[in-house]
Design a protein around this motif. Structure first.
Motif, PDB file in Angstrom:
ATOM      1  N   ALA A   1       0.835  -1.204   0.000  1.00 54.95           N
ATOM      2  CA  ALA A   1       0.000   0.000   0.000  1.00 54.95           C
ATOM      3  C   ALA A   1       0.873   1.258   0.000  1.00 54.95           C
ATOM      4  O   ALA A   1       0.565   2.248  -0.676  1.00 54.95           O
ATOM      5  N   ILE A   2       1.977   1.223   0.746  1.00 58.84           N
ATOM      6  CA  ILE A   2       2.898   2.365   0.772  1.00 58.84           C
ATOM      7  C   ILE A   2       3.536   2.561  -0.600  1.00 58.84           C
ATOM      8  O   ILE A   2       3.694   3.687  -1.083  1.00 58.84           O
ATOM      9  N   ALA A   3       3.911   1.459  -1.246  1.00 58.05           N
ATOM     10  CA  ALA A   3       4.520   1.548  -2.579  1.00 58.05           C
ATOM     11  C   ALA A   3       3.567   2.205  -3.567  1.00 58.05           C
ATOM     12  O   ALA A   3       3.958   3.085  -4.348  1.00 58.05           O
ATOM     13  N   LYS A   4       2.299   1.808  -3.534  1.00 57.46           N
ATOM     14  CA  LYS A   4       1.326   2.402  -4.451  1.00 57.46           C
ATOM     15  C   LYS A   4       1.091   3.870  -4.129  1.00 57.46           C
ATOM     16  O   LYS A   4       0.998   4.717  -5.031  1.00 57.46           O
ATOM     17  N   ALA A   5       1.005   4.192  -2.840  1.00 60.60           N
ATOM     18  CA  ALA A   5       0.790   5.585  -2.452  1.00 60.60           C
ATOM     19  C   ALA A   5       1.950   6.459  -2.908  1.00 60.60           C
ATOM     20  O   ALA A   5       1.740   7.590  -3.378  1.00 60.60           O
ATOM     21  N   ALA A   6       3.176   5.952  -2.792  1.00 52.49           N
ATOM     22  CA  ALA A   6       4.347   6.714  -3.228  1.00 52.49           C
ATOM     23  C   ALA A   6       4.348   6.913  -4.742  1.00 52.49           C
ATOM     24  O   ALA A   6       4.619   8.011  -5.240  1.00 52.49           O
ATOM     25  N   ALA A   7       4.017   5.852  -5.471  1.00 48.74           N
ATOM     26  CA  ALA A   7       3.960   5.955  -6.930  1.00 48.74           C
ATOM     27  C   ALA A   7       2.848   6.897  -7.375  1.00 48.74           C
ATOM     28  O   ALA A   7       3.009   7.661  -8.330  1.00 48.74           O
ATOM     29  N   ASP A   8       1.720   6.859  -6.673  1.00 45.34           N
ATOM     30  CA  ASP A   8       0.609   7.755  -7.005  1.00 45.34           C
ATOM     31  C   ASP A   8       0.980   9.221  -6.784  1.00 45.34           C
ATOM     32  O   ASP A   8       0.363  10.117  -7.361  1.00 45.34           O
ATOM     33  N   LEU A   9       1.998   9.471  -5.951  1.00 43.56           N
ATOM     34  CA  LEU A   9       2.475  10.833  -5.727  1.00 43.56           C
ATOM     35  C   LEU A   9       3.618  11.193  -6.667  1.00 43.56           C
ATOM     36  O   LEU A   9       4.233  12.243  -6.521  1.00 43.56           O
ATOM     37  N   GLY A  10       3.899  10.295  -7.632  1.00 40.67           N
ATOM     38  CA  GLY A  10       4.879  10.595  -8.666  1.00 40.67           C
ATOM     39  C   GLY A  10       6.258  10.026  -8.462  1.00 40.67           C
ATOM     40  O   GLY A  10       7.139  10.223  -9.304  1.00 40.67           O
ATOM     41  N   ALA A  11       6.495   9.303  -7.370  1.00 41.70           N
ATOM     42  CA  ALA A  11       7.827   8.771  -7.090  1.00 41.70           C
ATOM     43  C   ALA A  11       8.137   7.546  -7.942  1.00 41.70           C
ATOM     44  O   ALA A  11       7.251   6.781  -8.299  1.00 41.70           O
ATOM     45  N   GLU A  12       9.419   7.385  -8.247  1.00 40.53           N
ATOM     46  CA  GLU A  12       9.903   6.125  -8.821  1.00 40.53           C
ATOM     47  C   GLU A  12      10.195   5.197  -7.649  1.00 40.53           C
ATOM     48  O   GLU A  12      11.009   5.528  -6.785  1.00 40.53           O
ATOM     49  N   VAL A  13       9.547   4.050  -7.618  1.00 40.68           N
ATOM     50  CA  VAL A  13       9.585   3.183  -6.443  1.00 40.68           C
ATOM     51  C   VAL A  13      10.298   1.868  -6.740  1.00 40.68           C
ATOM     52  O   VAL A  13      10.015   1.216  -7.746  1.00 40.68           O
ATOM     53  N   VAL A  14      11.212   1.508  -5.847  1.00 41.63           N
ATOM     54  CA  VAL A  14      11.769   0.158  -5.831  1.00 41.63           C
ATOM     55  C   VAL A  14      11.136  -0.557  -4.648  1.00 41.63           C
ATOM     56  O   VAL A  14      11.335  -0.154  -3.496  1.00 41.63           O
ATOM     57  N   LEU A  15      10.346  -1.575  -4.929  1.00 43.68           N
ATOM     58  CA  LEU A  15       9.656  -2.337  -3.888  1.00 43.68           C
ATOM     59  C   LEU A  15      10.349  -3.679  -3.718  1.00 43.68           C
ATOM     60  O   LEU A  15      10.268  -4.549  -4.585  1.00 43.68           O
ATOM     61  N   ILE A  16      11.054  -3.835  -2.608  1.00 46.34           N
ATOM     62  CA  ILE A  16      11.737  -5.096  -2.311  1.00 46.34           C
ATOM     63  C   ILE A  16      10.814  -5.907  -1.413  1.00 46.34           C
ATOM     64  O   ILE A  16      10.552  -5.527  -0.269  1.00 46.34           O
TER      65      ILE A  16
ATOM     66  N   SER B   1       3.302   1.663 -13.398  1.00 37.99           N
ATOM     67  CA  SER B   1       4.435   1.948 -14.289  1.00 37.99           C
ATOM     68  C   SER B   1       5.633   2.523 -13.543  1.00 37.99           C
ATOM     69  O   SER B   1       6.761   2.462 -14.032  1.00 37.99           O
ATOM     70  N   LEU B   2       5.411   3.069 -12.334  1.00 37.17           N
ATOM     71  CA  LEU B   2       6.505   3.681 -11.569  1.00 37.17           C
ATOM     72  C   LEU B   2       7.049   2.766 -10.481  1.00 37.17           C
ATOM     73  O   LEU B   2       7.906   3.175  -9.708  1.00 37.17           O
ATOM     74  N   ILE B   3       6.565   1.523 -10.427  1.00 35.61           N
ATOM     75  CA  ILE B   3       7.031   0.591  -9.392  1.00 35.61           C
ATOM     76  C   ILE B   3       7.843  -0.540 -10.012  1.00 35.61           C
ATOM     77  O   ILE B   3       7.395  -1.236 -10.916  1.00 35.61           O
ATOM     78  N   ASN B   4       9.054  -0.710  -9.499  1.00 43.66           N
ATOM     79  CA  ASN B   4       9.919  -1.829  -9.879  1.00 43.66           C
ATOM     80  C   ASN B   4       9.955  -2.798  -8.706  1.00 43.66           C
ATOM     81  O   ASN B   4      10.513  -2.496  -7.654  1.00 43.66           O
ATOM     82  N   ARG B   5       9.332  -3.955  -8.877  1.00 37.71           N
ATOM     83  CA  ARG B   5       9.272  -4.941  -7.796  1.00 37.71           C
ATOM     84  C   ARG B   5      10.470  -5.869  -7.854  1.00 37.71           C
ATOM     85  O   ARG B   5      10.798  -6.433  -8.903  1.00 37.71           O
ATOM     86  N   VAL B   6      11.114  -6.035  -6.715  1.00 35.42           N
ATOM     87  CA  VAL B   6      12.262  -6.935  -6.586  1.00 35.42           C
ATOM     88  C   VAL B   6      11.896  -7.988  -5.547  1.00 35.42           C
ATOM     89  O   VAL B   6      11.698  -7.663  -4.366  1.00 35.42           O
ATOM     90  N   ASP B   7      11.793  -9.238  -5.951  1.00 34.48           N
ATOM     91  CA  ASP B   7      11.408 -10.314  -5.035  1.00 34.48           C
ATOM     92  C   ASP B   7      12.633 -10.950  -4.387  1.00 34.48           C
ATOM     93  O   ASP B   7      13.622 -11.260  -5.064  1.00 34.48           O
TER      94      ASP B   7
END
Length: 403
Positions: free
Chosen positions: A222-237, A248-254
């Motif tokens: 939820a934090i990752a989506k909220a950050a991306a919705d505010l325009g941030a480029e997000v790396v979600l580990i 489109s602004l979230i790069n997920r790393v598993d």
């Protein structure tokens, strides 16, 4: 995922030949995940039918203040339309409507809604060459923009009159792109890079078994989506989680283990502006991992555990410009334990949630938090959905980080 996904778009259509393009415009908005409602001026129905737009938008189309249905008059409240919308787009915007908008004329439902709208208003002019160049039209365009409305510039091309020149309404694809870019450019985290960790870690005992916890990853996602919705480029580990996210602004790393997460966090940390470590990382791992499945032979099994690397503290040691936020899930002495963690791990803020609070913690759709900054200022929040909690967290960070 588009910044328009989940947004409420009110489309106002006026009586210009370019109105035929609004079928494609509605379709594009719907395809991007927006909810679309349409208001037409009565004369615009000569250029495209309400049935077409209603079918595409999956909502009724309105053009008058009231409608008769089964002999009952249904009032279309322009105020409600204006409050409902996240964005109001008027396309095509004819010279006639532009003049009325600029001068406060209010003689139809569309204009009344425009005057009531609380959201950003975009307008796409469409008219013939000489009309577009006329001083009165230029005056209307300047006046509307001075009010804070956003003009989607007309383009040059072949016009309905057969002339070639400026005044052609922007194509639907270009209108959508213009709006997306304009929204993105104004988002508070535009240009910022954010690192977020989420979910549990699994520490292997053997090829089959592991030590883990009940974290679902819902809060971090939820934090990752909220950050991306505010325009941030997000790396979600993310540790092992069933949560799904597409943006489109979230790069997920598993990752799987604490060591995996440690390496990934350090790989990206130097390149980010904000790091929010919400993952429930295992504090211990088996000292020795069996290469084969351990057979059940005895009544008990003894495991020797070793501490995992403290990811949050290790980032606190090396941070330079980053705004570093940790999470604390406590069961007693919550505030004091959280403040101790801020100092010990060199954090800028910590998000505290307590298992004593009903509805907070793992595997729930809600959370109740208190945000404490490095100066020990405390800001408690009521129990909310994790989606709303994520927005609260990001809003507090934005206030402190700025642009």
């Amino acid at each position: 995922m588009s910044v328009l996904s989940g947004k409420k778009i009110l489309l106002g259509i006026t009586a210009g030949i370019a109105a035929y393009k609004t079928a494609s415009l509605v379709r594009l908005f719907i395809k991007l995940g927006a909810d679309v409602k349409v208001i037409m001026t009565p004369a615009s129905k000569d250029f495209i039918t309400p049935l077409t737009l209603s079918t595409l938008s999956k909502n009724p189309v309105h053009s008058t203040f009231y409608e008769k249905e089964d002999e009952n008059e249904l009032w279309n409240n322009h105020v409600d339309f204006g409050l409902w919308a996240d964005y109001f787009i008027i396309a095509p915007a004819t010279a006639n409507t532009l003049s009325k908008m600029a001068n406060g004329t209010c003689n139809n439902l569309l204009l009344a809604t425009y005057l009531s709208a609380k959201c950003p208003v975009y307008f796409a002019p469409a008219m013939d060459l000489d009309m577009y160049k006329h001083e009165s039209t230029k005056n209307s365009l300047e006046k509307l923009q001075s009010f804070g409305n956003i003009m989607i510039p007309a383009t040059s091309g072949e016009l309905a009159s057969g002339l070639v020149g400026e005044g052609r309404m922007a194509e639907p694809e270009d209108i959508v792109k213009f709006i997306e870019n304009d929204i993105l450019s104004k988002l508070p985290l535009k240009g910022k890079k954010v690192l977020i960790t989420a979910g549990p870690t699994y520490e292997a005992i053997d090829p089959v078994r592991f030590i883990g916890n009940h974290s679902s990853g819902k809060m971090g996602f939820a934090i990752a989506k909220a950050a991306a919705d505010l325009g941030a480029e997000v790396v979600l580990i993310s540790g092992p989680s069933h949560q799904q996210i597409q943006h489109s602004l979230i790069n997920r790393v598993d990752v799987v283990s604490a060591d995996d997460m440690y390496k990934a966090a350090h790989q990206y940390f130097n390149h980010v502006d904000i790091a929010i470590l919400s993952a429930a990382v295992a504090d211990y791992k088996p000292k020795n991992i069996a290469s084969q499945k351990i057979k059940k032979k005895d009544a008990t099994l003894t495991l020797e555990l070793a501490p995992t690397k403290d990811i949050l503290a290790s980032l606190g040691e090396i941070k330079t410009h980053q705004y570093l936020v940790g999470f604390a899930l406590e069961t007693n002495n919550e505030i004091e334990n959280a403040k101790t963690k801020i100092k010990r791990k060199n954090l800028d803020a910590i998000v505290l949630n307590s298992l004593q609070d009903k509805g907070a913690g793992f595997a729930t759709n809600t959370n109740k938090i208190t945000i404490i900054d490095k100066y020990f200022n405390e800001k408690p929040f009521e129990l909310k959905s994790k989606t709303e909690v994520a927005k609260d967290i990001l809003n507090e960070i934005v206030l402190r980080v700025g642009n």
